[in-house]
Design a protein around this motif. Structure first.
Motif, PDB file in Angstrom:
ATOM      1  N   ARG A  10       0.973  -1.236  -0.011  1.00 60.59           N
ATOM      2  CA  ARG A  10      -0.078   0.067  -0.030  1.00 60.59           C
ATOM      3  C   ARG A  10       1.030   1.026   0.068  1.00 60.59           C
ATOM      4  O   ARG A  10       1.636   1.348   0.908  1.00 60.59           O
ATOM      5  N   ARG A  11       0.514   1.949  -0.973  1.00 55.77           N
ATOM      6  CA  ARG A  11       1.223   3.394  -1.122  1.00 55.77           C
ATOM      7  C   ARG A  11       0.265   4.552  -0.637  1.00 55.77           C
ATOM      8  O   ARG A  11      -0.682   4.666  -1.339  1.00 55.77           O
ATOM      9  N   THR A  12       1.118   5.589   0.089  1.00 62.15           N
ATOM     10  CA  THR A  12       0.344   6.807   0.601  1.00 62.15           C
ATOM     11  C   THR A  12       1.086   7.876   0.202  1.00 62.15           C
ATOM     12  O   THR A  12       2.324   7.879   0.572  1.00 62.15           O
ATOM     13  N   GLY A  28      -0.954  -8.008   5.937  1.00 65.53           N
ATOM     14  CA  GLY A  28      -0.106  -9.166   6.110  1.00 65.53           C
ATOM     15  C   GLY A  28       0.287  -9.673   7.519  1.00 65.53           C
ATOM     16  O   GLY A  28       0.699 -10.621   7.724  1.00 65.53           O
ATOM     17  N   ALA A  29       0.564  -8.771   8.248  1.00 63.88           N
ATOM     18  CA  ALA A  29       1.016  -8.781   9.736  1.00 63.88           C
ATOM     19  C   ALA A  29       0.054  -9.517  10.872  1.00 63.88           C
ATOM     20  O   ALA A  29      -1.138  -9.016  10.552  1.00 63.88           O
ATOM     21  N   THR A  30       0.449 -10.233  11.460  1.00 61.64           N
ATOM     22  CA  THR A  30      -0.480 -10.947  12.579  1.00 61.64           C
ATOM     23  C   THR A  30      -0.274 -10.390  13.798  1.00 61.64           C
ATOM     24  O   THR A  30      -0.730 -10.721  14.779  1.00 61.64           O
ATOM     25  N   THR A  31       0.811  -9.595  14.086  1.00 65.64           N
ATOM     26  CA  THR A  31       1.270  -8.771  15.211  1.00 65.64           C
ATOM     27  C   THR A  31       0.515  -7.489  15.208  1.00 65.64           C
ATOM     28  O   THR A  31       0.241  -6.945  14.134  1.00 65.64           O
ATOM     29  N   ARG A  32       0.805  -6.888  16.022  1.00 66.18           N
ATOM     30  CA  ARG A  32       0.664  -5.350  16.556  1.00 66.18           C
ATOM     31  C   ARG A  32       1.813  -4.460  16.030  1.00 66.18           C
ATOM     32  O   ARG A  32       2.134  -3.598  16.383  1.00 66.18           O
ATOM     33  N   LEU A  33       2.668  -4.916  15.010  1.00 66.28           N
ATOM     34  CA  LEU A  33       3.722  -4.189  14.293  1.00 66.28           C
ATOM     35  C   LEU A  33       3.496  -3.618  13.058  1.00 66.28           C
ATOM     36  O   LEU A  33       2.765  -4.377  12.168  1.00 66.28           O
ATOM     37  N   ALA A  34       3.781  -2.432  12.608  1.00 68.10           N
ATOM     38  CA  ALA A  34       3.841  -1.995  11.249  1.00 68.10           C
ATOM     39  C   ALA A  34       5.159  -1.493  10.918  1.00 68.10           C
ATOM     40  O   ALA A  34       6.049  -1.065  11.531  1.00 68.10           O
ATOM     41  N   VAL A  35       5.496  -1.772   9.602  1.00 68.88           N
ATOM     42  CA  VAL A  35       6.714  -1.612   8.854  1.00 68.88           C
ATOM     43  C   VAL A  35       6.249  -0.879   7.790  1.00 68.88           C
ATOM     44  O   VAL A  35       5.585  -1.361   6.847  1.00 68.88           O
ATOM     45  N   TRP A  36       7.076   0.405   7.497  1.00 67.54           N
ATOM     46  CA  TRP A  36       6.706   1.171   6.234  1.00 67.54           C
ATOM     47  C   TRP A  36       7.994   1.880   5.856  1.00 67.54           C
ATOM     48  O   TRP A  36       9.088   2.015   6.605  1.00 67.54           O
ATOM     49  N   ALA A 105       1.478  -0.846  15.355  1.00 67.14           N
ATOM     50  CA  ALA A 105       0.480  -0.679  14.554  1.00 67.14           C
ATOM     51  C   ALA A 105      -0.722   0.123  15.133  1.00 67.14           C
ATOM     52  O   ALA A 105      -0.827  -0.107  16.348  1.00 67.14           O
ATOM     53  N   GLY A 106      -1.199   0.873  14.450  1.00 73.36           N
ATOM     54  CA  GLY A 106      -2.636   1.715  15.033  1.00 73.36           C
ATOM     55  C   GLY A 106      -2.024   2.893  15.873  1.00 73.36           C
ATOM     56  O   GLY A 106      -2.756   3.468  16.778  1.00 73.36           O
ATOM     57  N   ALA A 107      -0.780   3.443  15.791  1.00 75.51           N
ATOM     58  CA  ALA A 107      -0.337   4.389  16.346  1.00 75.51           C
ATOM     59  C   ALA A 107      -0.868   5.719  15.970  1.00 75.51           C
ATOM     60  O   ALA A 107      -1.475   5.876  14.827  1.00 75.51           O
ATOM     61  N   ARG A 108      -1.184   6.653  16.774  1.00 74.35           N
ATOM     62  CA  ARG A 108      -1.813   8.038  16.251  1.00 74.35           C
ATOM     63  C   ARG A 108      -0.755   9.065  16.423  1.00 74.35           C
ATOM     64  O   ARG A 108       0.130   9.289  17.157  1.00 74.35           O
ATOM     65  N   ALA A 109      -0.892   9.794  15.358  1.00 77.10           N
ATOM     66  CA  ALA A 109       0.250  11.065  15.079  1.00 77.10           C
ATOM     67  C   ALA A 109      -0.824  12.429  15.620  1.00 77.10           C
ATOM     68  O   ALA A 109      -2.031  12.436  15.242  1.00 77.10           O
ATOM     69  N   THR A 110      -0.254  13.153  16.179  1.00 78.95           N
ATOM     70  CA  THR A 110      -0.917  14.398  16.714  1.00 78.95           C
ATOM     71  C   THR A 110       0.088  15.569  16.248  1.00 78.95           C
ATOM     72  O   THR A 110       0.961  16.022  16.819  1.00 78.95           O
ATOM     73  N   PRO A 119      -2.550   7.585  10.719  1.00 74.76           N
ATOM     74  CA  PRO A 119      -2.104   7.364   9.213  1.00 74.76           C
ATOM     75  C   PRO A 119      -2.290   6.112   8.497  1.00 74.76           C
ATOM     76  O   PRO A 119      -2.184   5.203   9.400  1.00 74.76           O
ATOM     77  N   PRO A 120      -2.908   6.209   7.364  1.00 72.62           N
ATOM     78  CA  PRO A 120      -3.136   5.034   6.812  1.00 72.62           C
ATOM     79  C   PRO A 120      -1.911   3.816   6.874  1.00 72.62           C
ATOM     80  O   PRO A 120      -2.172   3.005   6.435  1.00 72.62           O
ATOM     81  N   TRP A 121      -0.760   4.393   6.661  1.00 79.04           N
ATOM     82  CA  TRP A 121       0.287   3.673   6.581  1.00 79.04           C
ATOM     83  C   TRP A 121       0.696   2.625   7.457  1.00 79.04           C
ATOM     84  O   TRP A 121       1.320   1.814   7.694  1.00 79.04           O
ATOM     85  N   ILE A 122      -0.046   3.048   8.721  1.00 76.89           N
ATOM     86  CA  ILE A 122       0.110   2.419  10.106  1.00 76.89           C
ATOM     87  C   ILE A 122      -1.078   1.324  10.365  1.00 76.89           C
ATOM     88  O   ILE A 122      -0.859   0.494  11.294  1.00 76.89           O
ATOM     89  N   ALA A 123      -1.893   1.615   9.604  1.00 76.79           N
ATOM     90  CA  ALA A 123      -3.294   0.819   9.863  1.00 76.79           C
ATOM     91  C   ALA A 123      -3.204  -0.572   9.452  1.00 76.79           C
ATOM     92  O   ALA A 123      -2.238  -0.847   8.704  1.00 76.79           O
TER      93      ALA A 123
END
Length: 123
Positions: A10-12, A28-36, A105-110, A119-123
């Motif tokens: 996914r590209r944003t 693809g991830a089954t954990t709460r980790l996001a890599v971008w 994953a699911g982190a919020r930016a303020t 941010p969509p790249w972390i969802a």
């Protein structure tokens, strides 16, 4: 084991950078980790903001300046920048810049003067 092909990542694109999600719970991830990865053109700079989680940025190519809590850090290939949760930061590309980022994953930016967003790249 899920495989996310480069063509399927996914590209944003924002006015400041292009983020490519390599793995996250919605990709693809089954954990709460996001890599971008983040790609920025020279002179581009993200807005000043803080995340509610720690992030680790590893520079692949190029140069950038990271302003973290009011202190500037010059970044180059191979450097790793650990950004603490809740600390204001802003990345400014000095030359074409590419980094890979890992965070929960699911982190919020303020934004400095805004409300928290996912941010969509972390969802």
């Amino acid at each position: 084991m899920p495989l996310v092909r480069h063509a399927d990542a996914r590209r944003t694109t924002t006015p400041n950078a292009t983020m490519t999600t390599h793995a996250s719970p919605t990709q693809g991830a089954t954990t709460r980790l996001a890599v971008w990865s983040v790609e920025m053109t020279p002179g581009a700079a993200g807005p000043e903001h803080a995340f509610d989680v720690e992030q680790v940025w590893t520079v692949l190519d190029g140069r950038a300046t990271a302003r973290v809590d009011g202190t500037d850090h010059d970044l180059g290939p191979g450097d790793a920048l650990v950004l603490p949760a809740g600390v204001p930061r802003r990345i400014h590309a000095v030359e074409p810049f590419r980094a890979v980022v890992a965070a929960p994953a699911g982190a919020r930016a303020t934004p400095v003067d805004g409300e928290p967003v996912l941010p969509p790249w972390i969802a």
